[in-house]
Design a protein around this motif. Sequence first.
Motif, PDB file in Angstrom:
ATOM      1  N   PRO A 133       0.815  -1.433  -0.017  1.00 24.40           N
ATOM      2  CA  PRO A 133       0.132  -0.102   0.073  1.00 24.40           C
ATOM      3  C   PRO A 133       0.730   1.236  -0.046  1.00 24.40           C
ATOM      4  CG  PRO A 133      -0.268  -1.029   2.078  1.00 24.40           C
ATOM      5  CD  PRO A 133       0.748  -2.056   1.232  1.00 24.40           C
ATOM      6  N   LYS A 134       0.246   2.300  -0.449  1.00 21.80           N
ATOM      7  CA  LYS A 134       1.074   3.540  -0.676  1.00 21.80           C
ATOM      8  C   LYS A 134       1.072   4.283   0.638  1.00 21.80           C
ATOM      9  CE  LYS A 134      -0.077   4.508  -5.457  1.00 21.80           C
ATOM     10  NZ  LYS A 134      -0.717   5.534  -6.485  1.00 21.80           N
ATOM     11  N   PRO A 135       2.146   4.876   1.115  1.00 23.76           N
ATOM     12  CA  PRO A 135       2.164   5.521   2.509  1.00 23.76           C
ATOM     13  C   PRO A 135       0.984   6.490   2.547  1.00 23.76           C
ATOM     14  CG  PRO A 135       4.126   6.043   1.182  1.00 23.76           C
ATOM     15  CD  PRO A 135       3.259   5.123   0.371  1.00 23.76           C
ATOM     16  N   LEU A 136       0.628   6.617   3.848  1.00 29.77           N
ATOM     17  CA  LEU A 136      -0.262   7.808   4.234  1.00 29.77           C
ATOM     18  C   LEU A 136       0.389   9.129   4.351  1.00 29.77           C
ATOM     19  CD1 LEU A 136      -2.770   5.683   6.407  1.00 29.77           C
ATOM     20  CD2 LEU A 136      -3.197   6.066   3.996  1.00 29.77           C
ATOM     21  N   THR A 137       1.407   8.688   5.034  1.00 29.82           N
ATOM     22  CA  THR A 137       2.180  10.036   5.374  1.00 29.82           C
ATOM     23  C   THR A 137       3.759   9.667   5.163  1.00 29.82           C
ATOM     24  OG1 THR A 137       2.454   9.552   7.787  1.00 29.82           O
ATOM     25  CG2 THR A 137       0.754  10.864   7.185  1.00 29.82           C
ATOM     26  N   LYS A 138       4.310  10.697   4.857  1.00 25.51           N
ATOM     27  CA  LYS A 138       5.915  10.616   4.691  1.00 25.51           C
ATOM     28  C   LYS A 138       6.454  11.765   5.664  1.00 25.51           C
ATOM     29  CE  LYS A 138       5.940   9.380  -0.320  1.00 25.51           C
ATOM     30  NZ  LYS A 138       6.511   9.687  -1.711  1.00 25.51           N
ATOM     31  N   GLY A 157       1.082   3.164   8.295  1.00 26.30           N
ATOM     32  CA  GLY A 157       0.989   3.765   6.909  1.00 26.30           C
ATOM     33  C   GLY A 157       1.905   4.960   6.902  1.00 26.30           C
ATOM     34  N   SER A 158       2.782   4.982   7.850  1.00 25.32           N
ATOM     35  CA  SER A 158       3.866   6.179   7.796  1.00 25.32           C
ATOM     36  C   SER A 158       4.823   5.580   6.919  1.00 25.32           C
ATOM     37  CB  SER A 158       4.333   6.641   9.301  1.00 25.32           C
ATOM     38  OG  SER A 158       3.027   7.408   9.948  1.00 25.32           O
ATOM     39  N   GLN A 159       5.577   6.340   6.141  1.00 26.19           N
ATOM     40  CA  GLN A 159       6.779   5.984   5.735  1.00 26.19           C
ATOM     41  C   GLN A 159       7.976   7.178   5.839  1.00 26.19           C
ATOM     42  OE1 GLN A 159       6.979   6.654   1.468  1.00 26.19           O
ATOM     43  NE2 GLN A 159       8.686   5.078   0.972  1.00 26.19           N
TER      44      GLN A 159
END
Length: 161
Positions: A133-138, A157-159
């Motif tokens: 899944p694409k990260p929600l926050t970077k 979801g954090s990257q």
Amino acid sequence: MQKLIYPIKPLINHFLLLLTFSYIINSPVNTPEINKVHTYGSFETGGIDVELINYTGNEKIQIFYKETLNKNSKFEEGHSFIKYDANHYATSLFGLKLATEYELKINLTTKDEELIQQITNKTLTTKKEFYIPKPLTKINVSNSEKLKNALYHASPGSQIL
């Protein structure tokens, strides 16, 4: 009145012998059969586990598979089953398509290819492709202190970059 003396013991033994022989001849034969089938679909592979009862070792188990929804597909023979305990056999299918249902046909035959039993009501479905899944926050960090702080505040979801 004259007594008739019959040799009773030999008659009883003869009767018991006939009774035992009759039971052996009329007893049902324990025919080998497939008791349970479990299937496990992965991404491009699948596993089949078969439980047999009354298996003597003189029989052969074969697996055939084809795509369920593809009308042009024909049954292909899979790899040979491998015995892993007294009454369980397993095999794997390779090179399957993602997210596809396969119809299975399992044959239990004699060594001379005479069909004993055929299972045709089993399917195996492969999984769809897995995407990360694409990260929600970077969270960008430039030193170890900011990294510790980012790890402390990170959520699913954090990257952290």
